[in-house]
Write a protein that holds these residues in place. Structure first.
Motif, PDB file in Angstrom:
ATOM      1  N   VAL A   5       1.009  -1.095  -0.014  1.00  0.00           N
ATOM      2  CA  VAL A   5       0.107  -0.151  -0.022  1.00  0.00           C
ATOM      3  C   VAL A   5       0.825   1.358  -0.002  1.00  0.00           C
ATOM      4  O   VAL A   5       1.880   1.420   1.016  1.00  0.00           O
ATOM      5  CB  VAL A   5      -1.001   0.031   1.227  1.00  0.00           C
ATOM      6  N   GLU A   6       0.791   1.981  -1.100  1.00  0.00           N
ATOM      7  CA  GLU A   6       1.606   3.171  -1.334  1.00  0.00           C
ATOM      8  C   GLU A   6       0.700   4.469  -0.649  1.00  0.00           C
ATOM      9  O   GLU A   6      -0.421   4.360  -0.687  1.00  0.00           O
ATOM     10  CB  GLU A   6       1.844   3.675  -2.483  1.00  0.00           C
ATOM     11  N   SER A   7       1.523   5.402  -0.242  1.00  0.00           N
ATOM     12  CA  SER A   7       0.773   6.644   0.444  1.00  0.00           C
ATOM     13  C   SER A   7       1.774   7.746   0.077  1.00  0.00           C
ATOM     14  O   SER A   7       3.128   7.542  -0.042  1.00  0.00           O
ATOM     15  CB  SER A   7       0.420   6.677   1.762  1.00  0.00           C
ATOM     16  N   GLY A   8       1.148   8.838   0.288  1.00  0.00           N
ATOM     17  CA  GLY A   8       2.049  10.227   0.168  1.00  0.00           C
ATOM     18  C   GLY A   8       2.101  11.095  -1.180  1.00  0.00           C
ATOM     19  O   GLY A   8       2.822  12.026  -1.262  1.00  0.00           O
ATOM     20  N   GLY A   9       1.410  10.695  -2.085  1.00  0.00           N
ATOM     21  CA  GLY A   9       1.481  11.256  -3.332  1.00  0.00           C
ATOM     22  C   GLY A   9       0.570  12.427  -3.174  1.00  0.00           C
ATOM     23  O   GLY A   9      -0.148  12.787  -2.132  1.00  0.00           O
TER      24      GLY A   9
END
Length: 125
Positions: A5-9
């Motif tokens: 799970v990516e985040s921060g964009g």
């Protein structure tokens, strides 16, 4: 089942900074290399940065000196610090985990590769 799970964009002005995170969850025993790729509209996916379990790193030529990759093995998480962002950095950024060792009753220990769903980074004034 392993998930990334990516985040921060998000949206940032030229010259600004963002920090992306990618957390791997599931019954994970170890992860070999972790990488960030990006894909801009109409372009091929390209490698942005990679880091081994031991901390060795390499970067795409276009981001050297501006981006920094790091990881926390205890948290199965990889980070991408992006500084001095340019409009040409605009893309969807994907996290990749290589040789993720997991266990199942049916298969025992086995290694697989996984991808995140991607996070949009837009650099614009």
């Amino acid at each position: 089942q392993v998930q990334l799970v990516e985040s921060g964009g998000g949206l940032v002005q030229p010259g600004g900074s963002l920090r992306l995170s990618c957390a791997a969850s599931g019954s994970i025993f170890s992860i070999s290399a972790m990488r960030w790729y990006r894909q801009a509209p109409g372009k091929q996916r390209e490698l942005v940065a990679a880091i081994t379990r031991g901390g060795s790193t390499n970067y795409g030529d276009s981001v050297k000196g501006r981006f920094s990759i790091s990881r926390d093995n205890a948290k199965n998480t990889v980070y991408l610090q992006m500084d001095s962002l340019k409009p040409e950095d605009t893309a969807v950024y994907y996290c990749n985990a290589d040789h993720v060792r997991t266990f199942s009753v049916a298969r025992g220990f086995y290694d697989s590769d996984y991808w995140g769903q991607g996070t949009q980074v837009t650099v614009s004034s």
